[in-house]
Design an enzyme around this catalytic site. Structure first.
Site, PDB file in Angstrom:
ATOM      1  N   LYS A  77       0.987  -1.219   0.055  1.00 16.33           N
ATOM      2  CA  LYS A  77       0.062  -0.077  -0.110  1.00 16.33           C
ATOM      3  C   LYS A  77       0.935   1.211  -0.131  1.00 16.33           C
ATOM      4  CE  LYS A  77      -3.831   1.748   3.001  1.00 16.33           C
ATOM      5  NZ  LYS A  77      -4.580   1.103   4.085  1.00 16.33           N
ATOM      6  N   SER A 152      -9.444   1.207   3.225  1.00 18.86           N
ATOM      7  CA  SER A 152      -8.453   1.796   2.193  1.00 18.86           C
ATOM      8  C   SER A 152      -7.671   1.328   1.562  1.00 18.86           C
ATOM      9  CB  SER A 152      -7.903   3.091   3.144  1.00 18.86           C
ATOM     10  OG  SER A 152      -6.909   2.482   4.084  1.00 18.86           O
ATOM     11  N   SER A 176      -9.370  -1.277   7.330  1.00 18.35           N
ATOM     12  CA  SER A 176      -8.996  -0.933   5.990  1.00 18.35           C
ATOM     13  C   SER A 176      -8.224  -2.381   5.331  1.00 18.35           C
ATOM     14  CB  SER A 176      -8.023   0.203   6.177  1.00 18.35           C
ATOM     15  OG  SER A 176      -8.702   1.249   5.903  1.00 18.35           O
TER      16      SER A 176
HETATM   17  N1  GLN Z   1     -12.541   3.083   6.611  1.00 15.68           N
HETATM   18  C1  GLN Z   1     -12.212   3.581   7.885  1.00 15.68           C
HETATM   19  C2  GLN Z   1     -11.767   4.999   8.019  1.00 15.68           C
HETATM   20  O1  GLN Z   1     -12.321   5.769   7.058  1.00 15.68           O
HETATM   21  C3  GLN Z   1     -10.953   2.821   8.279  1.00 15.68           C
HETATM   22  C4  GLN Z   1      -9.557   3.348   7.693  1.00 15.68           C
HETATM   23  C5  GLN Z   1      -8.424   2.578   8.025  1.00 15.68           C
HETATM   24  O2  GLN Z   1      -8.716   1.628   8.666  1.00 15.68           O
HETATM   25  N2  GLN Z   1      -7.393   3.110   7.488  1.00 15.68           N
HETATM   26  O3  GLN Z   1     -11.339   5.403   9.028  1.00 15.68           O
END
Ligand code: GLN
Length: 472
Positions: A77, A152, A176
């Site tokens: 990532k 994400s 994420s």
């Molecule tokens: N979708 C969650 C957020 O928007 C988790 C993001 C993540 O785990 N980086 O914060």
């Protein structure tokens, strides 16, 4: 593109000279190009990857010993600091940032002979659930190009499912890794907080950020964890590791699993529920003792997360001042204007929203009402999880309330977008390990089954997931 063999088979082949690391890397780079329309990748690290592969092949032909992941290509990532391409976290403000050192996770994978071939797309700074918050472009779901891959780590998940690489690494602050794994049909593993070093990873919310693998099977994910896990002097929150995560043989018989009541009720899509119920029935047949477990504070977890996480985000993002990393607003007349213009132009809407919420909940007038209260409920949640794990070995539920949603469906309503994290954030707030494994489909879209264990019971959780995977 053909599916990759198991990671151990690739490494074994490369070690014995039957396979060449260079060929693995080339195959991976070709698969990335062939699937370019899915927009999973921000940059390839082609030159460095090929050089490393050649060097590895040479060492092997010289009879030198190489690591357990010899010649296995992977994708990181783009919030991991890595050599060979910029580290942008999919944000405009970090464009052009050339990492001066690599993340510990990447260093450890490389020490075992794995080769990073590309950097994957994400929601900028990992803020999001769909990759639509990437400042660059949205990644498409491998099963339906009109849908999101989740986020994400949507680029990482898509790259694995489309066989660009045998595994990818991502970060999970509130879901994420697991949520995109669920939306794309990959295995996504969130280790116990502190098991993998966060050094060299762009920080989102430091008290919940974890690093983990995405792969096609639990066995492959465990191999990757095994290479990355353990204490690191560069991250004081790291914890001691188990002896090995690679040996996953264990029986399901007599294991106690609690089905989370709060996740199986209101808000859960009925077709997703059906898949989860079927998985539960199969586990039962295999000798697992199933019971229902209630965690009364769970419905508050999302609200708690969306207070604590932005508080930490606002603090972590304060370092991007336009002077030290990436983008600088060039026409500023003084330093103050440079700070404010670099930030206002460099950050996207979602990063700004989180900075503002975070600063608000930490401000002296509201600290007690929001931040302090959220921390109190977080402790309550931790106590409820501890209590649950004194009665059952594992907890089970869906990873997400629905399958992958349409691109654009939730972009106008951040609260609706945040709801897709409702089943994943609790594991981050409590620090427990959690995994999403594929468990059937609804209308051609994958469903993810989520399993959790008590802190540091990563090995037992991976053993359970591997045995469960074999049931369907
Ligand atoms: N979708 C969650 C957020 O928007 C988790 C993001 C993540 O785990 N980086 O914060």
């Amino acid at each position: 593109m053909a599916a990759w063999p198991a990671i151990t088979d690739i490494a074994e082949g490369v070690k014995t000279g039957r396979l060449k690391a260079v060929e693995q890397v080339k195959q991976s780079l070709k698969a990335i190009d062939d699937a370019a329309e899915y927009k999973a990748i921000i940059a390839k690290t082609e030159k460095r990857a090929l050089e490393r592969a050649e060097e590895l092949d040479k060492r092997i032909s010289n009879g030198e010993t190489v690591g357990r992941l010899a010649g296995v290509p992977f994708i990181a990532k783009d919030n991991f600091l890595a050599y060979g391409a910029d580290t942008t976290a999919a944000s405009n403000i970090l464009k052009g940032f050339d990492a001066p050192y690599q993340a510990t996770a990447i260093e450890r994978l490389e020490d075992e002979g794995a080769i990073c071939v590309a950097k994957a797309n994400l929601d900028a700074f990992a803020h999001g659930s769909s990759t639509e918050n990437s400042d660059f472009f949205t990644t498409l779901n491998p099963h339906d190009k009109t849908r999101v891959p989740g986020g994400s780590s949507g680029g990482s998940a898509t790259s694995v499912v489309l066989d660009m690489v045998p595994f990818a690494i991502g970060t999970d602050t509130g879901g994420s890794i697991r949520q995109p794994a669920s939306f794309t049909g990959a295995v996504g593993y969130k280790p116990t907080y502190g098991l993998v070093s966060r050094s060299g990873v762009v920080a989102m919310a430091s008290s919940t950020d974890v690093i983990g693998p995405l792969a096609k099977t639990t066995k492959d994910a465990a191999m990757v964890l095994d290479a990355m896990a353990g204490q690191d002097t560069l991250d004081s929150t790291t914890i001691e590791r188990d002896d090995s995560y690679a040996d996953l043989s264990a029986s399901l018989k007599g294991k106690k699993i609690g089905v989370i009541k709060e996740y199986m009720s209101e808000g859960l899509d009925k077709d997703v529920k059906k898949q989860i119920d079927e998985a539960i029935a199969k586990l039962k047949e295999a000798g697992v003792e199933i019971s229902e477990v209630s965690l009364p504070s769970l419905p508050l977890a999302l609200a708690v997360y969306y207070i604590i996480m932005p508080a930490e985000v606002s603090s972590n993002l304060s370092r991007y001042d336009g002077q030290r990393f990436g983008y600088t607003y060039e026409k500023a007349k003084d330093l103050d204007e440079s700070y404010s213009k670099s930030r206002s132009k460099g950050f996207g809407r979602e990063a700004k929203r989180r900075i503002m919420i975070g600063t608000y909940v930490l401000s002296s007038g509201y600290y007690d009402a929001y931040y302090k209260k959220a921390q109190t409920v977080r402790t309550k949640l931790i106590n409820e999880f501890n209590e649950a794990f004194s009665n059952v070995d594992f907890l089970l539920g869906p990873t997400t309330p629905t399958t992958a949603f349409k691109i654009g469906e939730n972009t106008d309503d951040p609260l609706k977008m945040y709801l897709s994290d409702i089943m994943t954030v609790a594991a981050n707030l409590t620090g427990v390990p959690a995994i999403s494994i594929p468990a059937g489909e609804v209308d051609g879209l994958p469903v993810g089954l989520q399993l959790m264990a008590a802190q540091s019971r990563d090995k037992q959780l991976l053993q359970l997931a591997k045995a469960a995977e074999a049931l369907w």
